[in-house]
Scaffold this active site. Structure first.
Site, PDB file in Angstrom:
ATOM      1  N   LYS A 177      -2.281  -6.546  68.966  1.00  0.00           N
ATOM      2  CA  LYS A 177      -3.057  -7.474  69.789  1.00  0.00           C
ATOM      3  C   LYS A 177      -2.392  -8.868  69.811  1.00  0.00           C
ATOM      4  O   LYS A 177      -1.403  -9.083  69.136  1.00  0.00           O
ATOM      5  CB  LYS A 177      -4.504  -7.539  69.261  1.00  0.00           C
ATOM      6  CG  LYS A 177      -5.234  -6.173  69.326  1.00  0.00           C
ATOM      7  CD  LYS A 177      -5.287  -5.631  70.719  1.00  0.00           C
ATOM      8  CE  LYS A 177      -6.127  -4.411  71.001  1.00  0.00           C
ATOM      9  NZ  LYS A 177      -6.393  -3.363  70.096  1.00  0.00           N
ATOM     10  N   ASN A 178      -2.958  -9.812  70.569  1.00  0.00           N
ATOM     11  CA  ASN A 178      -2.294 -11.107  70.767  1.00  0.00           C
ATOM     12  C   ASN A 178      -2.167 -11.906  69.466  1.00  0.00           C
ATOM     13  O   ASN A 178      -1.276 -12.732  69.335  1.00  0.00           O
ATOM     14  CB  ASN A 178      -3.027 -11.949  71.815  1.00  0.00           C
ATOM     15  CG  ASN A 178      -2.791 -11.419  73.219  1.00  0.00           C
ATOM     16  OD1 ASN A 178      -2.510 -10.231  73.398  1.00  0.00           O
ATOM     17  ND2 ASN A 178      -2.901 -12.281  74.211  1.00  0.00           N
TER      18      ASN A 178
END
Ligand SMILES: *Cc1c(COP(=O)(O)O)cnc(C)c1O
Length: 386
Positions: A177-178
């Site tokens: 994920k980011n």
């Protein structure tokens, strides 16, 4: 191999882990509280609940909002399976809703309205690829029908800071994920009572934590509900605090890289469609494209891999997974199915440079050119010049 996603981890994360280890306290304690406060502050919320994963957070949020046996919950099928699984954990029934269009692959308000029944109690929206759904419209939709609104914001960390629009928002810190804590998640909720319920449910329904007892704040505990072990720990929280300081820079870099992709694809692969408009608010979590109808995606993926480039698919639609087909009659979501048949996810992460994108897109142009798509030979020639 150029990967679809890669975490950015370095000396600061290592130092943060060292200091947690040296402190002698590694499970949920002051580090988790500090991470929760920092995350809440960034989202202009008063408090947040750190959990072991986004999946755990979705389950907790639904349960704390009162979703239970026999209730129906509207969910996307174009999502990770956890969105729908968490509804089943509550004893409720996920009702799959189609997307708006292949250009706007976000949950359709029109189809959601058509799928409401007297048993519908909640709707879960998902900000696909990081592009924010129209939260005002969904709030109005939920309010008009007395439904709870939950946002699966696994793709959208770092966007939409202007407080909470729905009843709860759940983020993921999984490794792709980011931002990441390896495994981990965070829940925001509008109602402080819901926050308190989630904090109790994440730790077995206990009224006091191990740290409370160590510090002499509590001598014993009671259990007031059937809870779970969904806690985060101070090691992960320490990584999360470091990552949180960099998320804005990383998301800005993702946006720049996405723009470079859009230009390169328009130039070299005009038969490829790119969902969403470039000006839409997004965390740019993934670079999602639609191959031409005639292209054989498996072949493209194999050839890209041979060229040292990983690609993936977001997502096999949940309603077509064996478990879901077996448990309820096959539903038909024509737009989700059309999108998922053609979707391909290309590498996108902050460690990439512009040259990587030229390489990805020209490789793709060459592969599509071999397939003889009418517009592509010209693109392949351009790619050869690069
Ligand atoms: C990653 C993801 C999840 C699950 O997150 P975990 O933290 O791995 O449990 C849920 N929904 C979506 C849309 C995701 O991308």
């Amino acid at each position: 191999m150029l990967l679809v996603a890669e975490p950015v981890l370095g000396e600061e994360e290592k130092a943060a882990l060292h200091s947690v280890i040296d402190s002698g306290w590694i499970t949920m304690g002051n580090g988790v509280s500090a991470f929760e406060r920092a995350f809440a502050k960034m989202h202009m919320a008063d408090d947040a609940v750190a959990v072991s994963s986004c999946t755990a957070g979705l389950h907790l949020a639904l349960e704390a909002l009162g979703i239970g046996a026999g209730d129906e919950v509207l969910v996307p099928s174009l999502t990770f399976v956890a969105t729908a699984n968490s509804v089943i954990y509550c004893g409720a029934v996920p009702v799959f809703v189609d997307i708006v269009s292949t250009h706007q692959p976000l949950l359709s308000l029109v189809d959601a309205a058509a799928k409401c029944t007297p048993r519908t109690k909640a709707v879960v929206i998902m900000h696909y690829a990081g592009y924010l759904a129209d939260r005002d419209a969904w709030c109005a939709f939920a309010r008009a029908r007395g439904l709870k609104l939950i946002e699966d914001s696994a793709h959208a960390v770092g966007t939409g800071r202007a407080g909470l629009s729905g009843d709860a928002t759940v983020f993921s810190f999984f490794g792709n994920k980011n931002m990441t804590t390896a495994e981990g998640g965070m829940v925001l909720a509008r109602d402080p009572a819901v926050i308190e319920r989630m904090k109790r449910l994440r730790s077995h329904g206990m009224t006091a934590s191990t740290l409370d007892r160590l510090n002499g704040h509590a001598l014993t505990y009671d259990v007031t509900a059937l809870g779970y072990n969904y806690r985060m720990d101070d090691l992960r929280a320490a990584i999360g605090l470091v990552q949180l300081r960099q998320i804005d820079d990383w998301n800005a870099r993702r946006e720049t890289l996405t723009d470079v992709y859009r230009q390169a694809i328009a130039r070299l692969c005009p038969t490829i469609e790119i969902p969403f408009e470039s000006h839409q608010v997004s965390a740019h979590h993934i670079l999602s494209i639609l191959l031409p109808e005639a292209a054989d995606r498996r072949h493209v993926m194999v050839r890209m891999r041979e060229g040292g480039i990983q690609t993936t698919v977001h997502y096999p639609p949940v309603h077509l997974l064996s478990y879901y087909i077996d448990r309820s009659p096959r539903v038909y979501l024509p737009i989700t199915e059309a999108f998922a048949r053609r979707e391909l996810t290309l590498p996108l992460h902050p460690r990439m440079i512009e040259h990587h994108i030229e390489l990805v897109v020209s490789t793709l142009a060459n592969i599509l050119g071999e397939l003889g798509s009418p517009l592509v030979p010209q693109a392949a020639k351009l790619a050869a010049v690069l």
